[in-house]
Design a protein around this motif. Structure first.
Motif: not given
Length: 341
Positions: A77-83, A268-272, A289-295
């Motif tokens: 969730l956080l990674a996708q929101c960062g993207v 959400g800052l680093v992963v994207p 891909l960011s969702a998987v990486c954030g997880a």
């Protein structure tokens, strides 16, 4: 160097599977990795293959498996929101935590925890976090919006100001809280995956599915936004409607994440940026891909938080901050050298 999206996806999914195994089998209580992995299958299929005591099974099924699932849901969730925030504001520094959205959602959650009746907490906390996160997002966006687009400086300053206000509001509520609630709130503000509930995980899954589908439908529009708002309008995109929709969905996702885990920054800052460096800026690939990486990132951070100082546990928000803060400073230096700040 740009890599094939299929290779990156394979590596990330393999890492996520390995991270899940480590999360389930690692902890202060030493348990056999093989026996630990059998317990979830026993639970699902009614088998009795694992040769463990009942209390050992309880540790796996009531503690490790739930936080493994919550780590995956929250990180995605956080990674996708960062993207989405970075694409919407056309700013590599945008992030729900940096611009104050997470802090605003935390205020709503804290007010719900301390003021709502105990019977309502499981529902009032995510609702309060969503409403406060949405209000914060709208305020930041309104302040940063100019005739020439979105001001990076105002965006960051507004985020700092609102985060300070949120900290003051949380401090005020903590002042009136009982000793037991005060400790819980303190740990919650640092980000923790210990208080996972069935309702929280189901809400996280629902929010992830909804936002993943809706964000993916708007991937091409986000690609167009990278060219500028006027160019996006010329391509037939209703920019204002797109902004409103994405802001609402981001507020929902961040509100659910904060209600479940407290404030966990910098994912959400680093992963994207990591995924963007590997595959490029195309949001059709960047979002999933960011969702998987954030997880994967949050899963590994939580596992690390549990094993660094056993039997104690470091709040996972501290781990992500130790990783993300130097990364953010590096981005600031790079943006200044490019004359964008």
């Amino acid at each position: 160097m740009r890599l094939s999206a299929s290779i990156v996806a394979l590596v990330l999914l393999s890492g996520l599977a390995l991270g899940g195994v480590l999360s389930i089998t690692t902890g202060p209580m030493a348990l056999s990795m093989y026996q630990s992995l059998l317990v979830p299958f026993d639970h699902v299929f009614g088998w009795e293959l694992a040769q463990l005591q009942d209390y050992q099974r309880a540790v796996i099924m009531e503690m490790r498996v739930p936080r493994t699932l919550l780590s995956i849901l929250t990180g995605a969730l956080l990674a996708q929101c960062g993207v989405v925030m970075q694409g919407l504001f056309r700013n590599p520094l945008a992030d729900p935590g940096i611009i104050g959205v997470s802090s605003g959602a935390a205020v709503g959650a804290v007010f719900a925890i301390t003021l709502a009746p105990v019977a309502w907490i499981e529902w009032s906390t995510p609702v309060g976090a969503f409403l406060a996160g949405l209000a914060t997002t709208l305020v930041v966006y309104s302040l940063a919006r100019t005739r020439n687009g979105t001001s990076v400086t105002i965006l960051l300053l507004a985020g700092v100001a609102l985060a300070a206000f949120a900290g003051a509001a949380i401090g005020l509520m903590s002042y009136f809280a009982s000793d037991q609630d005060l400790r819980s709130l303190s740990l919650w503000q640092m980000g923790s995956l210990t208080s996972s509930s069935d309702i929280g995980r189901w809400l996280g899954l629902a929010a992830l599915v909804m936002t993943a589908v809706q964000f993916q439908r708007r991937a091409l529009a986000l690609n167009a936004m990278l060219l500028g708002e006027s160019e996006a309008r010329h391509l037939g995109i209703n920019v204002e409607r797109l902004k409103l929709e994405l802001i609402l969905m981001t507020a929902v996702a961040v509100g659910v994440a904060v209600a479940n885990t407290g404030v966990i920054g910098f994912v959400g800052l680093v992963v994207p940026h990591i995924v963007r460096m590997l595959t490029g800026p195309d949001h059709r690939l960047l979002l999933p891909l960011s969702a998987v990486c954030g997880a994967l990132m949050l899963l590994l951070a939580d596992t690390l938080a549990r094993v660094l100082v056993p039997p104690a546990e470091i709040p996972v928000g501290i781990i992500t901050a130790l990783i993300g803060a130097p990364f953010f400073l590096g981005l600031l230096i790079k943006q200044r050298s490019l004359g964008r700040l």
